[in-house]
Enzyme design. Structure first.
Site, PDB file in Angstrom:
ATOM      1  N   ASN A  42       0.812  -1.212   0.000  1.00 18.87           N
ATOM      2  CA  ASN A  42       0.000   0.000   0.000  1.00 18.87           C
ATOM      3  C   ASN A  42       0.848   1.265   0.000  1.00 18.87           C
ATOM      4  O   ASN A  42       0.482   2.267  -0.615  1.00 18.87           O
ATOM      5  CB  ASN A  42      -0.925  -0.005   1.219  1.00 18.87           C
ATOM      6  N   ASP A  43       1.983   1.235   0.678  1.00 19.10           N
ATOM      7  CA  ASP A  43       2.823   2.424   0.784  1.00 19.10           C
ATOM      8  C   ASP A  43       3.408   2.806  -0.572  1.00 19.10           C
ATOM      9  O   ASP A  43       3.360   3.969  -0.994  1.00 19.10           O
ATOM     10  CB  ASP A  43       3.939   2.153   1.789  1.00 19.10           C
ATOM     11  N   ASP A  44       4.005   1.821  -1.257  1.00 21.85           N
ATOM     12  CA  ASP A  44       4.577   2.107  -2.571  1.00 21.85           C
ATOM     13  C   ASP A  44       3.506   2.490  -3.576  1.00 21.85           C
ATOM     14  O   ASP A  44       3.717   3.359  -4.422  1.00 21.85           O
ATOM     15  CB  ASP A  44       5.352   0.882  -3.079  1.00 21.85           C
ATOM     16  N   ARG A  79      -0.713   8.023   5.339  1.00 17.82           N
ATOM     17  CA  ARG A  79      -0.251   8.345   3.983  1.00 17.82           C
ATOM     18  C   ARG A  79      -1.286   7.968   2.929  1.00 17.82           C
ATOM     19  O   ARG A  79      -1.443   8.672   1.928  1.00 17.82           O
ATOM     20  CB  ARG A  79       1.095   7.683   3.706  1.00 17.82           C
TER      21      ARG A  79
END
Length: 621
Positions: free
Chosen positions: A370-372, A446
């Protein structure tokens, strides 16, 4: 303002010069001694006499040794780190270049013995020692491989482990069950590092507080022991297939060096020869992720290419580089080529979603996160509004990301709804950090920031409401949030504030005012911010004593969402970020893999986040 413009222009020009021909940026993802030490031991174990590489890796290990003779994972770690010291000590002894009597190993030996010896190292290092004949396997324990045949829908199946844990767990149990030892004529002896006779129980890490859950899990495993031998053989075959299906094109397992080390020994335990294609390709894959420049040679646990490229592209756009500039277009083309297209393990808990995420490393095709994905989508948003090819990729990525929201409203890293408390409590170190993949404040913040500021979701959207509610409930009493993948409370608080602001919370909301008050209270006298890696170990904010570039940028970026740019707190922070940082501050690890075991110095962070924060400051009217 002229000085600020010059600084931003200088930073963007430097980044432009560093871009690769394929549009990516490649910075070192530098960990502690583990990967270099394991690589040296592996090469000696396989009788791969790559002496130049071994010498270069040895030099890095020597450079990391403290004046006291120990190895630390971060500058202010008290005394030293036992596991890291054992890793480096074993590797140096394995090179054949050093003897136990050498002063640098003597000092390390004294520290290891004073800390209880090999029995007290992390279980993953125990495993690596055991497979090389340097530590005894557990005498009676064998993992019932029939367990691996449980269907994914079972509440205690292996798919209730995080994907990160599974990919290490599979090879580990295969070699452990075989009591496999890969020894050569070069084998060394570590018996002098035993303080007491090793016991099987030393492999476990029991906590009285969780005895009930440990007992339940243990009893569940025992229920599989009596299954017929052919069922266990089927489980073994399932584990082997699981690994082989997840090998990346470069030969690494899931693009992780650590998992690849374990896979090599697991394959050897299954009868694969040292010169088999799978093992030769795996070793070549490990060598392909070695970072090397004039000052450093190290085995990265994975590359961070997609992550760095996405963050740099977005930061450069915020600094005023237009989307149609060749630098941004080339970066966008690279990122587009790395979008995932296969239904990987994430589909087990999210079967109705279509692929569309992004992974962390250059070669990753199996393990989106999810972050990338949110980072890449930010970088592609402007271009997606003008180009249908990019819009299609952006749309798929946004849909996939939104589909990964957990039922509690937050977002984890790799999986959806993988937070079974039974697995978080298994009697192994870091189980809570690695065996499950729960919602975290940094990921949720984020993703919220992306969904609110870039995907156009408003505070009335159910997904936004759920994420905001979850995030508000996670706020610490002092106003901060804990960040799982960065150091630590500064990181989590930055993500939470920016996410909540993007979701529509006002500056006067109690959670925002409390968080800002906390950030202001921890500002250093020089205007910067710095937090110790120890925060992740004690789960309490621990000041570092000096400021770091990335942590100063995170704090400044969060405060800019709320405070007037003329405020003294903002002004002093900007001035600190404009000044050079010394080597100690710049090299301090501000990323986390596993608390107490693996911290990361992202060489990219000192370029990404100061540029982003200073650009946000300049862009405020």
């Amino acid at each position: 303002m002229n000085d600020l413009n010059k600084q931003i222009n200088r930073m963007t020009d430097e980044i432009r010069q560093l871009q690769q021909t394929d549009g990516s940026w490649r910075f070192c993802f530098e960990g502690g001694p583990m990967t270099d030490a394991f690589m040296i031991i592996l090469l000696r174990s396989l009788q791969d006499d790559d002496e130049v590489l071994i010498k270069n890796l040895t030099n890095r290990l020597l450079n990391l040794q403290s004046n006291e003779g120990t190895w630390k994972l971060y500058e202010d770690e008290k005394e030293g780190n036992l596991t890291a010291t054992v890793q480096a000590y074993t590797a140096l002894l394995s090179t054949g270049l050093y003897k136990k009597s050498d002063p640098l190993l003597n000092r390390a030996e004294s520290f290891i013995v004073s800390q209880g010896g090999l029995s007290n190292v992390h279980f993953m290092t125990k495993w690596f020692l055991a497979v090389n004949g340097l530590y005894p396997w557990p005498k009676y324990f064998r993992f019932p491989l029939a367990y691996l045949l449980l269907p994914a829908r079972s509440p205690i199946s292996m798919y209730q482990l995080s994907s990160y844990a599974r990919i290490h767990f599979m090879p580990m149990i295969l070699a452990m069950n075989k009591r496999y030892i890969h020894s050569t004529h070069r084998s060394i002896d570590l018996s002098h590092l035993h303080v007491s006779k090793p016991r099987s129980i030393d492999w476990l890490s029991f906590s009285d507080r969780h005895r009930t859950k440990h007992s339940y899990f243990t009893e569940t495993l025992r229920s599989f022991v009596g299954f017929p031998a052919y069922v266990h053989r089927a489980g073994k075959n399932a584990a082997e297939k699981y690994m082989l299906k997840r090998i990346e094109a470069d030969g690494t397992l899931f693009s992780y060096a650590s998992a690849t080390f374990f896979m090599i020994y697991a394959l050897l335990s299954l009868g694969y020869k040292e010169n088999s294609p799978q093992i030769k390709q795996a070793v070549a894959g490990l060598k392909s992720i070695i970072y090397q420049d004039d000052n450093l040679t190290t085995v990265e646990n994975s590359t961070s290419t997609v992550w760095d490229t996405a963050l740099l592209s977005y930061s450069l756009q915020k600094a005023g580089i237009p989307y149609h500039d060749a630098m941004i277009m080339n970066a966008s083309s690279y990122l587009l080529s790395r979008q995932h297209v296969k239904k990987a393990d994430w589909r087990i808990h999210n079967p109705s979603a279509s692929p569309g995420g992004w992974g962390f490393s250059n070669i990753n095709t199996n393990h989106p996160d999810n972050d990338d994905t949110a980072a890449v989508l930010r970088a592609l948003t402007q271009l997606s509004a003008l180009d249908p090819v990019y819009f299609d990729a952006w749309n798929k990525g946004s849909s996939w990301l939104l589909s990964m929201q957990n039922r509690d409203g937050g977002f984890g890293a790799f999986e959806k709804n993988v937070n079974n408390p039974i697995f978080a409590s298994i009697p192994l170190e870091n189980a809570k950090d690695a065996a499950v993949d729960p919602s975290t404040a940094d990921l949720t913040g984020r993703v919220l920031e992306y969904l609110g500021n870039f995907a156009g979701l408003t505070k009335d959207h159910p997904s936004i409401q759920a994420a905001v509610t979850w995030l508000l409930h996670q706020q610490e009493q002092n106003g901060s949030w804990y960040g799982r993948w960065g150091v630590c409370y500064i990181y989590g608080t930055w993500a939470a504030i920016t996410g909540l602001k993007a979701a529509g919370l006002s500056n006067s909301h109690p959670a925002i005012t409390k968080a800002v008050k906390w950030l202001v209270s921890i500002q250093n006298k020089d205007g910067g911010f710095g937090e110790s890696c120890r925060s992740s170990e004690v789960k309490t904010y621990m000041p570092l004593g000096f400021s770091t570039p990335s942590q100063t940028a995170w704090a400044l970026d969060a405060l800019l969402c709320v405070m007037d740019k003329k405020d003294k707190v903002i002004q002093t922070s900007v001035k600190r970020l404009m000044k050079p940082f010394d080597e100690k501050s710049s090299a301090y690890p501000t990323g986390i893999g596993l608390p107490k075991q693996f911290y990361i110095h992202y060489h990219s962070y000192n370029k990404i986040f100061p540029l982003l924060a200073l650009s946000h400051y300049r862009n405020l009217h």
